[in-house]
Design an enzyme around this catalytic site. Structure first.
Site, short mmCIF file in Angstrom:
data_model
loop_
_atom_site.label_atom_id
_atom_site.label_comp_id
_atom_site.label_asym_id
_atom_site.label_seq_id
_atom_site.Cartn_x
_atom_site.Cartn_y
_atom_site.Cartn_z
N LYS B 76 0.86 -1.18 0.00
CA LYS B 76 0.00 0.00 0.00
C LYS B 76 0.90 1.23 0.00
O LYS B 76 1.95 1.24 0.66
CB LYS B 76 -0.88 -0.03 1.26
CG LYS B 76 -1.89 1.11 1.35
CD LYS B 76 -2.78 0.98 2.59
CE LYS B 76 -3.79 2.11 2.68
NZ LYS B 76 -4.68 1.96 3.86
N SER B 151 -9.57 2.29 3.18
CA SER B 151 -8.66 2.95 2.28
C SER B 151 -7.69 2.05 1.52
O SER B 151 -7.12 2.48 0.54
CB SER B 151 -7.85 3.97 3.08
OG SER B 151 -7.01 3.31 4.01
N SER B 175 -9.88 -0.05 7.36
CA SER B 175 -9.28 0.14 6.05
C SER B 175 -8.64 -1.09 5.41
O SER B 175 -8.30 -1.06 4.23
CB SER B 175 -8.23 1.26 6.10
OG SER B 175 -8.86 2.51 6.05
#
Lengths: 477, 484
Positions: B76, B151, B175
């Site tokens: 990420k 996210s 997330s």
């Protein structure tokens, strides 16, 4: 009207840790800009602070030496504001739970003692430095100092005059130097303070509106700034005006304080506990360990010097006024063979301190080792070097690598102690001054001084006066 | 090949049926072929990936490999990667090349995993749909008109489309788990402090926790045991020993007590999701479990307290992005205030600004007690109700999200509706507990996730139950039709 000045001081002392409060970067002073700032000090994305335990121990030492309570759980908080020298946009400090609190310290003014309460002392990181010169249309930032550990020592508003403020600041300065937790270097900013000043009618219980004078980095400035500020406030009130709560700056060149920002312009720092750091937990075991290893404090040293070296109160006061002077004295004392403590004390207070004063430096920068100083004093004690010539030797030895013996030898400073040579000089004098010899023999003992003087003259001052005396008496019978 | 799990590929690599270079090339080919549809990557570094694959092959040849050696993964873009752009999904850091590796990145690198790139995400991890990214929204591989969740939307979508074998993620309020549920993959948020936060760009420090997204629980176990453990660079990381998760998950259990919170099956939950989760719980019950219904007290206050605590910390954490030392800086400004104002106004997107404003407000003098302090008190109560619940049950199971993935654009104008997406996930963050989301069925072609919340440091337990569930079911093996 009779006014009372009310003062509280916030002293920021830089702790003498090797690395920063939350990073491994060095805290050494004077490196080229931004060479001692790690990615943590620079506030890079993703980095995290790690608390330096060395600073914790230093803060506890201060707490113990000022009768403070030590908090078993203290918390780091973030103080949020924007400034280019503050890389993270917040300073890691302590707010609600400082590491030490509720202490006190005695100050002496004209041999009366006054106790000043210490509200709290907390750990925080220093900011960097903005450089406004030397850049066209822009400012530079040096983050070497960012993250350097500070202990902020906050007093109660117990101080009543500029002189008391100066005495308190000196006392704390002496203490942190004795504790070895700060180098106390004021030129380099290692010890500075903010003064909160207000005035009120004598006898009034209520505090007046205060102003805060920022960043005072000398004892003299503190005294001067407080005096000026108190005068200003008194004048305002006596003219029917009011005091604005504000932050002021002291200008030592113009000798005035002036407004920096008002209360309305003050930042809302939005303090909250720093979630990146765990609470600092301190147990009794650690406190006891630190207590056991606490160095000798100023008061203890002062008393010990009196009892151990038989010093007068005055001598002890001067020699312990500064830990480095005290250490220099004891260093010399350990290395001398025959010189007495009193002689060492006299020479430190006299010639050495005046040399340092002339050069405008501290004893730490003294360029004569305790070994050499001890050697010179031994020679004086043993009458092998005269006081006048010893002063010359001190100056020549300053910063020189040459051994003391060879400096004395080369310059012919050594006093003659050889019996044969002295006897020869005496013989000549006795021969040349029969009248005086007669007087001596008739009982005028005092005239011996005349012969010694003549002997000195003959040897250009380089003869051991004790030996001359001794041999003269023998000769004259 | 792309349908295989890390575990399977690892054994093929060890047996030299395939090389890491071949494997990496295969996945890079898929990225080139499919990522334009879903936009799951911000940065792809083929050259670096192939170099790492070559090194991995050397290690394998020497027999010095771990389960992850030679396996293509992605990070990420919230994790700092040395020499590679680390944008955190923001224009603010579009030009930021990290000078160092995050601890997670370092540990996976040391295990020999091959990083093929950085995945898309909501800007500074603030979002539940991946629509706040400066690099555009990520599309859900199961229906490209839908969001992947957020996210960690890029990581979840990339796993669902099998563009990579495993990915890292971060979870502040859901997330990892919410996008894992929306994309039909496995996602775990470990106990707070289990995985170092060093190098993970901070959103809300007391809630942020790194974790993983994979096809299977078994793969999660492999990745998690690699990244877990104390890190002296993160004062909040835990000293606790790290179990051998991949081994632990295969052990059996006697009878466990599963807590079903009534408040997780309220009117806000989509009925088909509810049915699917209940079906899944029945499967676990058959494996040897006792079902206990319970009330998680104060859990209804988790969203409001989260939306005070998280923005408060964020407002402070994001202060460092000021245009002075790195990141976006507005040119030709006249003074310092203008530099700050314009750099931050233009460098941050709307959602980030919204949260900075909320956070600044709740920490302000006069409001601190009413908001921040109050929210912290509520947080303690919520933690306590989990502690109480775990006196009666071993794990808590419920839905991960109230609904399946919604349409792109559907909730962007309604922050409250968007925030309510995390209603079931936030509790684990507030209490610092480990939680896992695994696929448990489909509703109108969209995956549904089931959440398993464990007691403090009990990742091994939730992983074990999840793994046994996946041995009984095949929801996790489904592949979206367009990405076969």
């Amino acid at each position: 009207m009779n006014w009372e000045i009310v003062i509280g001081l916030e002293i920021h002392t830089q702790l003498a840790t090797k690395s920063k409060l939350f990073s491994g970067a060095s805290t050494k002073y004077g490196a080229p800009p931004n060479t001692q700032a790690s990615i943590i000090d620079l506030g890079y994305p993703g980095v995290l602070p790690v608390f330096n335990k060395e600073a914790l121990i230093m803060a506890i030492k201060f707490g113990l030496a000022t009768n403070c309570k030590i908090s078993p759980n203290s918390i780091f908080a973030r103080k949020n504001y924007f400034y280019p020298d503050l890389p993270k946009g917040y300073q890691i400090s302590q707010y609600e739970h400082p590491i030490v609190y509720d202490g006190n310290i005695d100050i002496e003014i004209n041999s009366t003692t006054k106790n000043i309460k210490i509200t709290r002392a907390h750990l925080e990181e220093d900011a960097g430095k903005s450089l406004h010169q030397s850049f066209d249309e822009a400012s530079g930032v040096d983050l070497n100092r960012a993250g350097t550990p500070l202990l902020e020592i906050v007093s109660e508003p117990d101080i009543r005059s500029a002189i008391e403020a100066g005495a308190y600041m000196r006392k704390i300065h002496k203490l942190v130097c004795y504790l070895g937790i700060s180098d106390g270097n004021m030129q380099e900013g290692s010890f500075r303070c903010d003064a909160n000043v207000s005035i009120r009618e004598k006898g009034d219980k209520k505090l007046g509106t205060r102003t805060e004078i920022k960043n005072l980095n000398s004892f003299r400035f503190v005294e001067k700034a407080i005096e000026l500020e108190a005068e200003r406030q008194i004048e305002l009130i006596e003219n029917g005006q009011i005091i604005n709560q504000e932050t002021r700056l002291y200008d030592d060149i113009k000798n005035e304080t002036r407004s920096m920002r008002s209360k309305e312009e003050a930042n809302d720092y939005r303090y909250f506990p720093d979630p990146d750091l765990l609470p600092i937990t301190i147990d009794d075991e650690l406190i006891n360990k630190i207590k056991e290893n606490l160095p000798e404090l100023p008061e203890q040293k002062y008393l010990r010097f009196i009892s151990e070296y038989d010093f007068s109160e005055y001598d002890s006061e001067v020699l312990t006024s500064n830990i480095d002077i005290a250490n220099f004295f004891e260093g010399v004392f350990k290395k001398t063979k025959s010189a007495k403590a009193k002689l060492i004390s006299n020479w430190i207070q006299g010639e050495l301190l005046s040399m340092l004063n002339t050069k405008n430096i501290g004893i730490k920068e003294c360029k004569i080792s305790t070994e050499d100083f001890a050697k010179i004093l031994d020679l004086i004690e043993e009458d092998e070097l005269s006081s006048n010539l010893a002063k010359e030797v001190l100056h020549l030895a300053w910063g020189s690598k040459e051994p003391i013996e060879s400096i004395i030898e080369k310059n012919g400073y050594k006093l003659i102690s050889d019996d044969n040579i002295i006897t020869k000089i005496i013989d000549d004098i006795v021969k040349n001054f029969p009248e005086q010899v007669e007087q001596y023999k008739n009982g005028n003992q005092k005239i011996i001084g005349f012969f010694v003087g003549k002997a000195m003259q003959a040897a250009e001052g380089k003869v051991n006066p004790k030996k001359v005396n001794q041999l003269l008496k023998k000769k004259l019978g | 090949m792309h349908q295989k799990t890390i575990k399977q590929l690892s054994s093929e690599l060890t047996l030299k049926k395939i090389s890491s270079v071949e494997l990496t090339k295969e996945f890079l080919k898929r990225v080139r072929l499919y990522d334009s549809k879903i936009n799951s990557f911000i940065t792809i570094d083929e050259e670096r990936a192939l170099a790492e694959a070559k090194e991995a092959d050397v290690l394998i040849k020497k027999g010095a490999n771990t389960f992850l050696t030679g396996i293509p993964i992605a990070h990420k873009d919230i994790f700092c990667t040395k020499g590679i752009k680390t944008s955190c999904g923001s224009k603010m850091l579009d030009n930021f090349i990290s000078p160092y590796d995050a601890t997670i990145v370092k540990r996976l690198k040391e295990a020999g995993a091959v990083c093929i790139g950085k995945t898309n995400m909501d800007e500074f991890a603030m979002g539940s749909s991946n629509e706040t990214s400066f690099y555009g929204p990520v599309h859900n591989p199961w229906n490209i008109e839908n969001v992947p969740g957020g996210s960690s939307g890029g990581s979840a979508a990339a796993i669902a489309a099998r563009l990579v074998c495993g990915a890292t993620g971060s979870d502040t309020g859901g997330s990892i788990r919410q996008p894992a549920a929306f994309c039909g993959v496995t996602g775990i948020k470990p106990t707070y402090g289990r995985v170092s936060r060093y190098g993970m760009i901070a959103f809300a420090s007391s809630l942020d926790q790194g974790g993983t997204l994979t096809q299977t629980v078994e793969d999660s176990a492999l990745m998690l045991e690699t990244i877990s453990g104390f890190d002296k660079k993160d004062s909040t990381s835990l000293m606790a020993p790290v179990p051998n998760f991949s081994k632990e998950i295969n052990t059996s259990w006697d009878k466990i007590r599963i807590g079903i919170p009534n408040n997780f099956f309220d009117s806000g939950l989509d009925s088909e999701s509810s049915n699917l989760v209940m079906e899944a719980i029945k499967i676990i019950e058959k494996l040897g479990a006792k079902i206990i219904n319970l009330d998680l007290k104060h859990i209804d206050l988790s969203v409001p307290s989260y939306y005070v605590v998280a923005p408060a910390e964020a407002s402070s954490n994001l202060s460092r992005f000021d245009g002075v030392r790195y990141g976006y800086r507005e040119k030709n400004t006249q003074n310092l205030n203008e530099l700050y104002k314009l750099s931050r106004s233009k460098g941050f997107g709307d959602e980030v600004k919204r949260r900075i404003i909320i956070g600044t407000y709740v920490l302000s003098a006069g409001y601190y007690d009413a908001y921040y302090l109050q929210a912290q008190k509520v947080r303690k109560l919520i933690s306590q109700s989990f502690v109480n619940a775990f006196k009666e049950v071993d794990i808590i199971i419920g839905p991960t999200t109230p609904t399946p993935a919604f349409k792109i654009g559907q909730k962007m104008d309604d922050p409250i509706q968007m925030y309510l997406n995390d209603i079931y996930t936030i509790g684990a963050n507030l209490a610092g507990l480990p939680a896992l989301s695994i696929p448990c069925g489909f509703s109108s072609g969209l995956p549904i996730g089931m959440q398993l919340i464990g007691p403090y440091l009990k990742e091994d337990l939730i992983l074990k139950i999840g793994h046994h569930f996946q041995k009984e079911t095949n929801w996790h093996t489904h592949l979206p039709a367009e990405f076969l």
